[in-house]
Design a protein around this motif. Structure first.
Motif, PDB file in Angstrom:
ATOM      1  N   LEU A 274       0.672  -1.162   0.218  1.00 19.53           N
ATOM      2  CA  LEU A 274      -0.029   0.060  -0.007  1.00 19.53           C
ATOM      3  C   LEU A 274       0.814   1.167   0.154  1.00 19.53           C
ATOM      4  O   LEU A 274       0.373   2.239  -0.398  1.00 19.53           O
ATOM      5  N   ALA A 275       2.106   1.125   0.357  1.00 18.27           N
ATOM      6  CA  ALA A 275       2.880   2.257   0.227  1.00 18.27           C
ATOM      7  C   ALA A 275       3.083   2.839  -1.009  1.00 18.27           C
ATOM      8  O   ALA A 275       3.444   4.055  -1.176  1.00 18.27           O
ATOM      9  N   ALA A 276       3.125   2.049  -1.965  1.00 18.57           N
ATOM     10  CA  ALA A 276       3.332   2.437  -3.225  1.00 18.57           C
ATOM     11  C   ALA A 276       1.979   3.148  -3.935  1.00 18.57           C
ATOM     12  O   ALA A 276       2.422   3.927  -5.210  1.00 18.57           O
ATOM     13  N   GLY A 277       1.119   2.981  -3.256  1.00 16.14           N
ATOM     14  CA  GLY A 277      -0.339   3.989  -3.669  1.00 16.14           C
ATOM     15  C   GLY A 277      -0.684   3.565  -5.295  1.00 16.14           C
ATOM     16  O   GLY A 277      -0.586   2.353  -5.387  1.00 16.14           O
ATOM     17  N   ALA A 278      -1.176   4.567  -5.752  1.00 20.61           N
ATOM     18  CA  ALA A 278      -1.724   4.381  -7.248  1.00 20.61           C
ATOM     19  C   ALA A 278      -0.732   4.153  -8.112  1.00 20.61           C
ATOM     20  O   ALA A 278      -1.102   3.575  -9.231  1.00 20.61           O
ATOM     21  N   ALA A 279       0.422   3.884  -7.975  1.00 26.47           N
ATOM     22  CA  ALA A 279       1.387   3.463  -8.903  1.00 26.47           C
ATOM     23  C   ALA A 279       1.414   1.905  -8.983  1.00 26.47           C
ATOM     24  O   ALA A 279       1.771   1.383 -10.137  1.00 26.47           O
TER      25      ALA A 279
ATOM     26  N   ALA B  49      -4.167  -5.836  -1.947  1.00 29.76           N
ATOM     27  CA  ALA B  49      -3.519  -5.428  -0.636  1.00 29.76           C
ATOM     28  C   ALA B  49      -4.716  -4.757   0.376  1.00 29.76           C
ATOM     29  O   ALA B  49      -4.749  -4.993   1.411  1.00 29.76           O
ATOM     30  N   ARG B  50      -5.317  -4.001  -0.336  1.00 25.39           N
ATOM     31  CA  ARG B  50      -6.362  -3.345   0.383  1.00 25.39           C
ATOM     32  C   ARG B  50      -7.512  -4.555   1.113  1.00 25.39           C
ATOM     33  O   ARG B  50      -7.792  -4.398   2.237  1.00 25.39           O
ATOM     34  N   LYS B  51      -7.864  -5.465   0.347  1.00 26.62           N
ATOM     35  CA  LYS B  51      -8.632  -6.482   0.902  1.00 26.62           C
ATOM     36  C   LYS B  51      -7.809  -7.420   2.120  1.00 26.62           C
ATOM     37  O   LYS B  51      -8.573  -7.453   2.881  1.00 26.62           O
ATOM     38  N   TYR B  52      -6.598  -7.532   1.803  1.00 28.46           N
ATOM     39  CA  TYR B  52      -5.950  -8.355   2.700  1.00 28.46           C
ATOM     40  C   TYR B  52      -5.925  -7.537   4.110  1.00 28.46           C
ATOM     41  O   TYR B  52      -5.930  -8.012   5.302  1.00 28.46           O
ATOM     42  N   ALA B  53      -5.592  -6.233   3.973  1.00 24.06           N
ATOM     43  CA  ALA B  53      -5.273  -5.444   4.876  1.00 24.06           C
ATOM     44  C   ALA B  53      -6.618  -5.201   5.957  1.00 24.06           C
ATOM     45  O   ALA B  53      -6.646  -5.090   6.914  1.00 24.06           O
ATOM     46  N   ALA B  54      -7.755  -5.120   5.051  1.00 24.18           N
ATOM     47  CA  ALA B  54      -9.068  -5.132   5.642  1.00 24.18           C
ATOM     48  C   ALA B  54      -9.434  -6.196   6.499  1.00 24.18           C
ATOM     49  O   ALA B  54      -9.850  -6.144   7.546  1.00 24.18           O
ATOM     50  N   GLU B  55      -9.038  -7.453   5.921  1.00 21.75           N
ATOM     51  CA  GLU B  55      -9.505  -8.534   6.607  1.00 21.75           C
ATOM     52  C   GLU B  55      -8.276  -9.092   7.875  1.00 21.75           C
ATOM     53  O   GLU B  55      -8.933  -9.592   8.888  1.00 21.75           O
ATOM     54  N   HIS B  56      -7.214  -8.575   7.580  1.00 17.10           N
ATOM     55  CA  HIS B  56      -6.041  -9.071   8.564  1.00 17.10           C
ATOM     56  C   HIS B  56      -5.487  -8.118   9.252  1.00 17.10           C
ATOM     57  O   HIS B  56      -4.616  -8.433  10.074  1.00 17.10           O
TER      58      HIS B  56
END
Length: 222
Positions: free
Chosen positions: A199-204, A213-220
């Motif tokens: 997620l540190a790389a953002g929109a790139a 990455a967003r899904k994993y972070a939301a779940e875990h």
């Protein structure tokens, strides 16, 4: 840092692809003279970013975020030693074979100027497929390539133009995070615990990896 070759592929019928018509453009060969580079359009519609290059399996390859694929000659040389066979430029289906550039270690969002006009941006590492394995003819190739994680890099086209073999490659933007093409590859394949770090790389980041990455972070968490 320089471009050793620009490699293009033509559609070829083979037995080892899942493409509906049995076609692949993975067998890419070096060409002489200038090649036009431009954004091809969205995935599923656009193919290669290089004029004259075939991308046949549009479900998984090509499009703006995978417009160009680069691989380091140094990594090809290492595979030559390991496999005991010659691997010419383009042998891994790469459009660009480079010298002096850590392609797999390039950061997501890193930008390269090639020649005088073209600017490309790193979006992801390359995930191997069975077409790649069939093309190489090496047993358990997908597992071996994954284990080494010398992935090369997919790039999007920021500024179009022409490139040719021998052009200088210059890094013109280096993001301040540590998310590399190799890390992105490992996060979406063998080390999913790394996904939140992407997620540190953002929109790139490649949109599919960003969503994962967003899904994993939301779940875990993370």
């Amino acid at each position: 840092m320089r471009l050793l070759s620009v490699n293009l592929g033509r559609p070829e019928a083979v037995a080892y692809t899942s493409q509906p018509q049995g076609l692949t453009g993975i067998d890419k060969r070096p060409v002489e003279g200038p090649v036009r580079v431009s954004a091809p359009g969205p995935k599923g519609v656009g193919g290669s970013g290089l004029a004259g290059d075939a991308v046949c399996e549009l479900r998984h390859h090509g499009g703006d975020d995978q417009a160009v694929y680069a691989f380091a000659r140094e990594d090809l040389d290492e595979w030559e030693r390991e496999l005991g066979r010659t691997l010419g430029n383009g042998a891994f289906g790469e459009n660009l074979t480079t010298r002096g550039l850590d392609v797999s270690g390039a950061r997501i969002g890193e930008r390269w100027r090639i020649g005088s006009d073209v600017v490309l941006e790193v979006s992801a590492g390359r995930i191997p497929c069975l077409t790649f394995q069939g093309h190489l003819g090496e047993r358990q190739w997908v597992k071996r390539f994954t284990r080494k994680a010398a992935t090369g890099a997919y790039l999007r086209v920021i500024a179009p133009g022409e490139i040719r073999a021998g052009d200088a490659v210059e890094i013109v933007h280096l993001p301040d995070h540590d998310v590399t093409a190799r890390m992105q590859f490992q996060a979406v394949t063998t080390h999913r615990e790394l996904l939140p770090r992407l997620l540190a790389a953002g929109a790139a980041l490649h949109p599919e990896s960003l969503a994962a990455a967003r899904k994993y972070a939301a779940e875990h968490g993370g």
